[in-house]
Scaffold this active site. Structure first.
Site, mmCIF file in Angstrom:
data_model
loop_
_atom_site.group_PDB
_atom_site.id
_atom_site.type_symbol
_atom_site.label_atom_id
_atom_site.label_comp_id
_atom_site.label_asym_id
_atom_site.label_seq_id
_atom_site.Cartn_x
_atom_site.Cartn_y
_atom_site.Cartn_z
ATOM 1 N N LYS B 57 43.046 43.866 66.921
ATOM 2 C CA LYS B 57 41.482 43.184 67.711
ATOM 3 C C LYS B 57 41.953 41.821 67.853
ATOM 4 C CE LYS B 57 38.532 45.532 65.729
ATOM 5 N NZ LYS B 57 37.099 45.714 66.326
ATOM 6 N N SER B 307 46.449 51.046 64.591
ATOM 7 C CA SER B 307 45.815 50.156 65.860
ATOM 8 C C SER B 307 45.980 48.472 64.521
ATOM 9 C CB SER B 307 44.665 50.427 65.825
ATOM 10 O OG SER B 307 44.149 50.996 64.320
#
Lengths: 332, 332
Positions: B57, B307
Site C-alpha cells: 500500500k 502483499s
C-alpha cells in the site's frame, strides 16, 4: 600482521561471489524510521534470514562444495553444525548432487535438523558435553572418504560468508560501520575482509551473547581464550567455547571491537524484527539488531547483519511473548 | 474494451516508479525448493510484506500524495482503510510533511492502527456495519479541505501498486503467471496493466478469500456484484462487499480469473511463509501463497505477491498454531 598475510583475501570473496551468482539469494537491505530513532543514526539491516536454507551459512557451504574437485564431490562431504550449517550443506548437496553427512548436537533445534534431513542429508547426533565433535567428524571423513566442510574454519567458507557484506555495501555504500554476529567467527572474518577492502575506514564490530563472549574474551587477552563451559544462551547458533582458529587470525587483526548483548535484549530484538521488519530471526540472527539500542559509536549510518531465521513458531512465540527480565537498553 | 480506454496505463506506472525511486523498498523475490514441489512449477514470491509500512500500500499512497500540488499537500490528505493503507498514508505524510487523517473501522487490528498513530496520523474510527465510511471521508474532506487518497479507487494509487509487478518481472522475467490478492482490486489492476505491458501473454490471476469473493462473483455476473453482508474471513484486509469502481474497469478486462482460498488454507500459508521463507505475512498477505497448493494452471513459472505483513505476534501464533479445520489442498 599485514592484510596480505591473512588467510582470506578480497579476491577469495569475489571468487565466491562468482560461484554464488544465480544460486544464493540477494537478500534485501531493510530500513525503518523507528530503528533509525532507536539507534540515533540510519540503520540498514541485511536480512540474511531470507537467504536460501534460512541463513548466511548457505553462502559458505555452497562456495566450499562448489570449489571441490569432481572426485571429492562424488565421495561426498561432511560438516558439523548446530543447525544452520547443516541445512546449508544439505541444500548445497541437493543442488550439486553431492552426498552430505551432518554431525549435529543432540540438543540442536528440531526444526533445523529436520530441515537438513528433508533435503536428503544423513544426520549423525553427538552429545555436546560428552563427545568430541571434531573427532567424530574426522573419523567419519577418513572412514567414508568424505571432504570436511567446516561451519567457519575454512577459507572457502569464510569467503562465501563475506559475500553478504559485498552485497550490503553495494546496497548501502555509505555505511560507516557494520555489526556482525560472532559464533565461530567466519561471518565476522568474511565481513571484515570484504568491508575493509571496499572501505578501509569502515568499522566492523562483532556482537556476541554476553554468556558466549569467547571472541570478546580472546580479543581482551590477545589470544584464543576458552570459556570454562559450553555457554548457556538463547542464541543456540553462537554457543562457542572459543573462536575457530582461522577466523580468529583475521578477527584479531581486523575487528574493531565486540559488543555483548543479553538474552533479554536478543528476544526483544526478535520481537521488534517480527513487528516492524516482518522478518523472522532466530536468537543468533538477532544479536546485531539487539546491539543497536544504546549503541556507542561515532555518528554515521550502520549496517546490521540479521544472520539467520531458523526458529520454530512455538519457540519464537514462547521466547518473545515471555522474555527473560531485563535492565539493559533494548528495542521498544 | 481496448487497453487504451482503461483508466490506468503502463506510463502511469512508470511515472509512479520514478516517484518511488529511492523511497519505496525494492522487495525481494524469494524462492524455495519445497514451494516449487508443492506447486509443481517454479515459484517466486514477491515479498511486499517487507515493503515500508508493512505492505504494498505504501507504493500507491506515496505516489498519490507525491503527485498532489504543494497547496493540496499543505492542507493535508485523508483516506479510509482497514489498516495497511492507513499506515502507508501515515508514513507518506511523515516523509513528505503532509498532515494525514485516516478513517478506520472500529474492529481494525490494533497493531495496524497503532502503527498509523505512531507515525503522527489523526485517527477517526467508524463502525463497519453501521456507518457509511465514504460519507464520513467525504464530509471530513470538505470540512477540512483535505485531498482524498482512496486505498484502491484512484489512478495514482493503482499505478503505485503496479510498480511491484514491474519489479517482479525485472527480478523474474520468465514468469508465465502472477497470483495477486484482490481486495478493492487496486493491486490486481496495477499488476495486470504492468505485467501485460511487459508480457502480453502473461496470465494475471486474482486470489480472494472464499468468503469475500466479490470480484469472482462480479466477473461471473459480468458486472459489479455486491455480497449480501460484510464478509467474515480471517483476511481482514480483503473484507470488501464489492469491487472498487475504477479497478473493476481494469480487472473485468484484464484479469484471467480469480481463485478462492479458505481461511484454513490462508493460515496454513502464513505458517509456511514463517517456517520456510522467514517472512511474516498477515492473512490477506498470504492468499496468493495459499492458492499455490493444487494450482490448476498450464505449466510455467508463477509469481505470487505476498502483499502485507501487518499482524500481531499473538494473533499470528493463535491463528497458525490452532488453524481452522480444513479439507482442501494446502501447503504442508
Amino acid at each position: 600482521m599485514s592484510a596480505a598475510a591473512l588467510p582470506l583475501s578480497a579476491d577469495d570473496i569475489y571468487d565466491a561471489q562468482r560461484r554464488l551468482r544465480g544460486v544464493a539469494a540477494s537478500t534485501p537491505a531493510l530500513s525503518h524510521l523507528a530503528l533509525d530513532e532507536i539507534a540515533g543514526r540510519s540503520v540498514v539491516c541485511k536480512a540474511e534470514a531470507l537467504q536460501r536454507a534460512g541463513s548466511f551459512k548457505f553462502r559458505g557451504a555452497y562456495n566450499a562444495v562448489a570449489a571441490l574437485s569432481p572426485r571429492e564431490r562424488r565421495h561426498g562431504v561432511i560438516g558439523a553444525s548446530s543447525g544452520n550449517h547443516a541445512q546449508a550443506l544439505a541444500l548445497t548437496g541437493r543442488l550439486l548432487s553431492v552426498p552430505v553427512t551432518v554431525v549435529v548436537p543432540h540438543d540442536a533445534p528440531k526444526g533445523k535438523v529436520d530441515g537438513a534431513r528433508t533435503l536428503g542429508a544423513s544426520i549423525v547426533a553427538y552429545h555436546r558435553q560428552r563427545d568430541d565433535r571434531d573427532e567424530i567428524v574426522a573419523q567419519l571423513a577418513v572412514d567414508q572418504g568424505l571432504a570436511v566442510v567446516p561451519s567457519a574454519d575454512a577459507q572457502a567458507v569464510m569467503a562465501g560468508a563475506g559475500t553478504a557484506a559485498l552485497e550490503l555495501l553495494w546496497q548501502a555504500p555509505v555505511l560507516t560501520a557494520i555489526l556482525v554476529p560472532v559464533g565461530g567467527g567466519g561471518l565476522a572474518a568474511g565481513t571484515a575482509v570484504a568491508a575493509k577492502h571496499i572501505n578501509p575506514h569502515i568499522k566492523v564490530i562483532g556482537v556476541e551473547p554476553a554468556a558466549a563472549a569467547d571472541t570478546a574474551a580472546s580479543l581482551h587477552a590477545g589470544q584464543i581464550t576458552e570459556l570454562p563451559a559450553v555457554p548457556d544462551t538463547v542464541a543456540d547458533g553462537l554457543r562457542h567455547v572459543s573462536p575457530a582458529a582461522m577466523p580468529w587470525e583475521i578477527n584479531k587483526t581486523l575487528l574493531d571491537g565486540v559488543i555483548t548483548v543479553t538474552d533479554a535484549q536478543i528476544v526483544q530484538a526478535m520481537g521488534w524484527a517480527f513487528k516492524h521488519l516482518k522478518v523472522v530471526t532466530e536468537p543468533s540472527g538477532a544479536v546485531a539488531l539487539a546491539a543497536l539500542a544504546g549503541l556507542d559509536l561515532p555518528p554515521g549510518p550502520v549496517g546490521a547483519i540479521l544472520s539467520g531465521g531458523s526458529v520454530d513458531l512455538d519457540a519464537f512465540h514462547r521466547l518473545v511473548a515471555a522474555p527473560p527480565p531485563r535492565k539493559e537498553p533494548a528495542l521498544a
